[in-house]
Design a protein around this motif. Structure first.
Motif, PDB file in Angstrom:
ATOM      1  N   GLU A  67     -20.168   9.702 -10.524  1.00 48.52           N
ATOM      2  CA  GLU A  67     -19.300   8.364 -11.067  1.00 48.52           C
ATOM      3  C   GLU A  67     -19.118   7.743  -9.682  1.00 48.52           C
ATOM      4  O   GLU A  67     -19.267   6.781 -10.036  1.00 48.52           O
ATOM      5  N   THR A  68     -18.444   7.952  -8.017  1.00 49.94           N
ATOM      6  CA  THR A  68     -18.905   6.856  -7.487  1.00 49.94           C
ATOM      7  C   THR A  68     -19.566   7.099  -7.043  1.00 49.94           C
ATOM      8  O   THR A  68     -19.595   5.678  -6.815  1.00 49.94           O
ATOM      9  N   VAL A  69     -21.211   7.568  -7.133  1.00 47.37           N
ATOM     10  CA  VAL A  69     -22.612   6.877  -6.882  1.00 47.37           C
ATOM     11  C   VAL A  69     -22.196   6.081  -7.965  1.00 47.37           C
ATOM     12  O   VAL A  69     -23.096   4.835  -7.345  1.00 47.37           O
ATOM     13  N   ASP A  70     -22.500   6.178  -8.823  1.00 52.98           N
ATOM     14  CA  ASP A  70     -22.393   4.644 -10.015  1.00 52.98           C
ATOM     15  C   ASP A  70     -22.039   3.735  -9.529  1.00 52.98           C
ATOM     16  O   ASP A  70     -22.395   2.587  -9.467  1.00 52.98           O
ATOM     17  N   ARG A  71     -20.570   3.822  -9.892  1.00 53.24           N
ATOM     18  CA  ARG A  71     -20.048   2.355  -9.296  1.00 53.24           C
ATOM     19  C   ARG A  71     -20.131   1.970  -8.261  1.00 53.24           C
ATOM     20  O   ARG A  71     -20.375   0.710  -8.099  1.00 53.24           O
ATOM     21  N   ASN A  72     -20.752   2.636  -6.940  1.00 50.45           N
ATOM     22  CA  ASN A  72     -20.902   1.679  -5.644  1.00 50.45           C
ATOM     23  C   ASN A  72     -22.372   1.228  -5.453  1.00 50.45           C
ATOM     24  O   ASN A  72     -23.245   0.357  -5.016  1.00 50.45           O
ATOM     25  N   PHE A  73     -23.671   2.252  -6.606  1.00 51.18           N
ATOM     26  CA  PHE A  73     -24.733   1.764  -6.097  1.00 51.18           C
ATOM     27  C   PHE A  73     -25.994   1.141  -7.745  1.00 51.18           C
ATOM     28  O   PHE A  73     -26.564   0.507  -7.539  1.00 51.18           O
ATOM     29  N   ASN A  74     -24.730   1.373  -9.032  1.00 49.70           N
ATOM     30  CA  ASN A  74     -25.663   0.546  -9.735  1.00 49.70           C
ATOM     31  C   ASN A  74     -25.543  -0.786  -9.588  1.00 49.70           C
ATOM     32  O   ASN A  74     -24.046  -1.420 -10.908  1.00 49.70           O
ATOM     33  N   GLY A  92     -28.124  -2.636 -11.812  1.00 49.10           N
ATOM     34  CA  GLY A  92     -28.740  -2.497 -12.660  1.00 49.10           C
ATOM     35  C   GLY A  92     -30.202  -2.222 -12.829  1.00 49.10           C
ATOM     36  O   GLY A  92     -30.493  -2.840 -12.890  1.00 49.10           O
ATOM     37  N   GLU A  93     -30.831  -2.365 -11.620  1.00 55.27           N
ATOM     38  CA  GLU A  93     -32.255  -2.527 -11.494  1.00 55.27           C
ATOM     39  C   GLU A  93     -32.586  -0.157 -11.066  1.00 55.27           C
ATOM     40  O   GLU A  93     -31.890   0.482 -10.858  1.00 55.27           O
ATOM     41  N   TYR A  94     -33.272  -0.510 -11.053  1.00 57.65           N
ATOM     42  CA  TYR A  94     -34.648   1.043 -11.086  1.00 57.65           C
ATOM     43  C   TYR A  94     -34.087   0.964  -9.719  1.00 57.65           C
ATOM     44  O   TYR A  94     -34.195   2.274  -9.685  1.00 57.65           O
ATOM     45  N   GLN A  95     -34.976   0.514  -8.669  1.00 56.69           N
ATOM     46  CA  GLN A  95     -34.389   0.898  -7.084  1.00 56.69           C
ATOM     47  C   GLN A  95     -33.323   1.586  -6.733  1.00 56.69           C
ATOM     48  O   GLN A  95     -33.383   2.513  -6.258  1.00 56.69           O
ATOM     49  N   HIS A  96     -31.532   0.968  -7.573  1.00 62.27           N
ATOM     50  CA  HIS A  96     -30.864   0.835  -7.181  1.00 62.27           C
ATOM     51  C   HIS A  96     -30.407   2.941  -8.197  1.00 62.27           C
ATOM     52  O   HIS A  96     -30.283   3.977  -7.016  1.00 62.27           O
ATOM     53  N   GLY A  97     -30.934   2.472  -9.042  1.00 62.12           N
ATOM     54  CA  GLY A  97     -31.116   4.072  -9.322  1.00 62.12           C
ATOM     55  C   GLY A  97     -31.800   5.375  -9.178  1.00 62.12           C
ATOM     56  O   GLY A  97     -31.186   6.999  -8.988  1.00 62.12           O
ATOM     57  N   VAL A  98     -32.336   5.373  -8.415  1.00 59.18           N
ATOM     58  CA  VAL A  98     -33.891   6.008  -7.274  1.00 59.18           C
ATOM     59  C   VAL A  98     -32.731   6.783  -5.977  1.00 59.18           C
ATOM     60  O   VAL A  98     -32.739   7.559  -6.315  1.00 59.18           O
ATOM     61  N   VAL A  99     -32.150   5.328  -5.566  1.00 53.73           N
ATOM     62  CA  VAL A  99     -31.640   5.420  -4.579  1.00 53.73           C
ATOM     63  C   VAL A  99     -30.301   6.405  -4.940  1.00 53.73           C
ATOM     64  O   VAL A  99     -30.241   7.217  -3.493  1.00 53.73           O
ATOM     65  N   GLY A 100     -29.003   6.474  -6.043  1.00 49.99           N
ATOM     66  CA  GLY A 100     -28.766   6.740  -6.270  1.00 49.99           C
ATOM     67  C   GLY A 100     -28.352   7.913  -6.563  1.00 49.99           C
ATOM     68  O   GLY A 100     -28.184   8.771  -6.425  1.00 49.99           O
ATOM     69  N   GLY A 151     -30.297   0.642 -23.127  1.00 52.59           N
ATOM     70  CA  GLY A 151     -31.461  -0.684 -22.298  1.00 52.59           C
ATOM     71  C   GLY A 151     -31.356  -0.652 -21.492  1.00 52.59           C
ATOM     72  O   GLY A 151     -31.741  -1.456 -20.530  1.00 52.59           O
ATOM     73  N   GLU A 152     -30.545   0.363 -20.375  1.00 48.47           N
ATOM     74  CA  GLU A 152     -30.466  -0.154 -18.983  1.00 48.47           C
ATOM     75  C   GLU A 152     -31.609   0.570 -18.121  1.00 48.47           C
ATOM     76  O   GLU A 152     -32.104   1.396 -18.533  1.00 48.47           O
ATOM     77  N   LYS A 153     -31.911  -0.023 -16.758  1.00 44.01           N
ATOM     78  CA  LYS A 153     -32.690   0.823 -16.186  1.00 44.01           C
ATOM     79  C   LYS A 153     -31.902   1.780 -14.939  1.00 44.01           C
ATOM     80  O   LYS A 153     -32.774   2.461 -14.322  1.00 44.01           O
ATOM     81  N   PHE A 154     -31.162   1.677 -14.617  1.00 41.19           N
ATOM     82  CA  PHE A 154     -30.295   2.436 -13.590  1.00 41.19           C
ATOM     83  C   PHE A 154     -29.988   3.747 -14.000  1.00 41.19           C
ATOM     84  O   PHE A 154     -30.654   4.928 -12.793  1.00 41.19           O
ATOM     85  N   GLY A 155     -30.170   3.870 -14.867  1.00 38.29           N
ATOM     86  CA  GLY A 155     -30.728   5.997 -15.360  1.00 38.29           C
ATOM     87  C   GLY A 155     -31.755   6.121 -15.547  1.00 38.29           C
ATOM     88  O   GLY A 155     -32.927   7.531 -16.006  1.00 38.29           O
ATOM     89  N   GLN A 156     -32.902   5.067 -15.320  1.00 34.93           N
ATOM     90  CA  GLN A 156     -34.589   6.331 -15.891  1.00 34.93           C
ATOM     91  C   GLN A 156     -34.606   6.422 -15.376  1.00 34.93           C
ATOM     92  O   GLN A 156     -35.466   7.290 -15.380  1.00 34.93           O
ATOM     93  N   PHE A 157     -34.755   6.312 -13.381  1.00 36.10           N
ATOM     94  CA  PHE A 157     -35.311   7.458 -12.622  1.00 36.10           C
ATOM     95  C   PHE A 157     -34.595   8.621 -13.224  1.00 36.10           C
ATOM     96  O   PHE A 157     -35.811   9.987 -12.856  1.00 36.10           O
ATOM     97  N   ALA A 158     -33.079   9.147 -13.432  1.00 37.38           N
ATOM     98  CA  ALA A 158     -32.527  10.554 -13.463  1.00 37.38           C
ATOM     99  C   ALA A 158     -32.580  10.651 -14.863  1.00 37.38           C
ATOM    100  O   ALA A 158     -33.671  12.291 -14.316  1.00 37.38           O
ATOM    101  N   ASP A 159     -33.663   9.958 -15.511  1.00 43.53           N
ATOM    102  CA  ASP A 159     -34.198  10.736 -16.808  1.00 43.53           C
ATOM    103  C   ASP A 159     -36.400  10.938 -16.759  1.00 43.53           C
ATOM    104  O   ASP A 159     -36.656  12.270 -16.974  1.00 43.53           O
ATOM    105  N   ARG A 160     -37.280  10.188 -15.679  1.00 39.38           N
ATOM    106  CA  ARG A 160     -37.969  10.763 -15.354  1.00 39.38           C
ATOM    107  C   ARG A 160     -37.993  12.171 -13.858  1.00 39.38           C
ATOM    108  O   ARG A 160     -38.562  13.130 -13.939  1.00 39.38           O
ATOM    109  N   ALA A 161     -37.177  11.930 -13.766  1.00 37.14           N
ATOM    110  CA  ALA A 161     -36.638  13.006 -12.321  1.00 37.14           C
ATOM    111  C   ALA A 161     -36.630  14.590 -13.108  1.00 37.14           C
ATOM    112  O   ALA A 161     -37.271  15.358 -12.884  1.00 37.14           O
ATOM    113  N   ALA A 162     -35.531  14.366 -14.551  1.00 40.23           N
ATOM    114  CA  ALA A 162     -35.158  15.230 -14.937  1.00 40.23           C
ATOM    115  C   ALA A 162     -36.546  16.233 -15.594  1.00 40.23           C
ATOM    116  O   ALA A 162     -36.998  17.149 -15.836  1.00 40.23           O
ATOM    117  N   TYR A 163     -37.403  15.322 -15.997  1.00 40.34           N
ATOM    118  CA  TYR A 163     -38.166  15.789 -16.351  1.00 40.34           C
ATOM    119  C   TYR A 163     -39.767  16.383 -15.380  1.00 40.34           C
ATOM    120  O   TYR A 163     -40.110  17.366 -16.274  1.00 40.34           O
TER     121      TYR A 163
END
Length: 311
Positions: A33-40, A42-50, A185-197
């Motif tokens: 939750e801390t990472v989400d608050r500080n890095f989200n 709304g962009e895909y690349q922010h989700g990668v870093v987070g 329909g947001e982008k921040f969590g897309q990398f988390a989905d792909r990484a899990a796959y």
């Protein structure tokens, strides 16, 4: 020693299970939750870093501690690995719900079964029939068995304590970030989905193969080939199709939910799901677990024999 750690972790978890809301899960959820608050932003690349911060921080910490303990004495490192495995696995985190649903269905207590399934899946189950409740419970049980048992086991055997921690962190972030942003329909969590796959790709197939080996191999293989890709999640489609075929039960199909009918593809062949097929699903999970342990033991002993004989 890896095999012994697996057996002891499973035994400890049976006698003293760690609840889903334990101190370690709460601590990691706070980090996420801390990472989400500080890095989200709304962009895909922010989700990668987070994602890298939220996964690699605990993984690196565990590997550093494990390495330092190994320098002191291998037994300390082994005990630490056992503790990590005990924390990251969780057979009892879902088996209680599974048993409760089965007992309620046997007693034809649909209200209790609906309440248990709703709490377990975190979705509405108040309109489901007995057959629908049994289907959903088996599906959730097979998925949770993979998430809490086979997934952590696979990565622990392959990469040690750090692998189990990275796997558990990845699955938590998929549920927290990926599922949320998929819904919104947001982008921040897309990398988390792909990484899990990516992390799930191999172990989920190994788990499905083990279902086929200890169950009806022909039907499991047929359902995997013909039905898995129809499921909303291709990875879980493999797991559920193979599991359904292995025990000869029909899963998926429409369910009554949210004052409408939620249409889902059919998985498996054979009987309609009921309380008895829930017991068959539990048996499938246990047989698969014993198969994994036996296979790991054989490979371990073969490795030791090869070192002793020079082969």
């Amino acid at each position: 020693m890896t095999w012994l750690a697996l057996v002891l972790a499973l035994m400890l978890e049976q006698f003293r299970p760690i609840g889903r809301r334990n101190l370690f899960y709460g601590g990691y959820s706070g980090l996420a939750e801390t990472v989400d608050r500080n890095f989200n932003a709304g962009e895909y690349q922010h989700g990668v870093v987070g994602w890298f911060i939220a996964v690699m921080t605990p993984t690196a910490a565990v590997m550093i501690v494990w390495g330092l303990l190994y320098l002191v004495h291998w037994s300390l490192a082994w005990l630490f690995g056992l503790a990590v495995l005990y924390i990251t696995m969780g057979f009892r985190q879902f088996s209680g719900a599974f048993t409760g649903v089965a007992e309620a269905l046997k007693e034809e207590d649909l209200d209790t079964a609906r309440a248990l399934v709703g709490k377990w899946t975190r979705d509405s189950a108040s309109e489901m029939s007995a057959n629908e409740l049994a289907r959903v419970a088996i599906e959730q049980g097979l998925i949770d068995a993979y998430r809490h048992v086979f997934g952590p086991m696979f990565w622990f055997v392959l990469l040690g304590p750090g692998g189990a921690v990275a796997y558990r962190a990845t699955t938590i972030l998929q549920l927290k970030w990926g599922a949320r942003d998929r819904r919104l329909g947001e982008k921040f969590g897309q990398f988390a989905d792909r990484a899990a796959y990516v992390v799930d790709w191999l172990p989920i197939r190994v788990t499905a193969i083990s279902f086929a080996i200890v169950g009806d191999f022909e039907d499991a293989a047929h359902c995997w080939r013909q039905q898995a890709e129809r499921w909303s999640s291709a990875a879980y489609g493999i797991l559920l199709a193979a599991g359904a075929g292995a025990i000869g039960v029909r899963l998926g199909m429409p369910v009554h939910q949210g004052h409408t009918v939620r249409f889902r593809p059919e998985l498996g062949v054979g009987e309609d799901a009921d309380a008895n097929t829930l017991a068959s699903a539990v048996g499938l999970v246990w047989r698969s677990l014993l198969f994994w342990l036996a296979l790991i033991l054989v490979v371990t002993l073969a490795g030791h024999w090869g070192r002793l004989t020079g082969f």
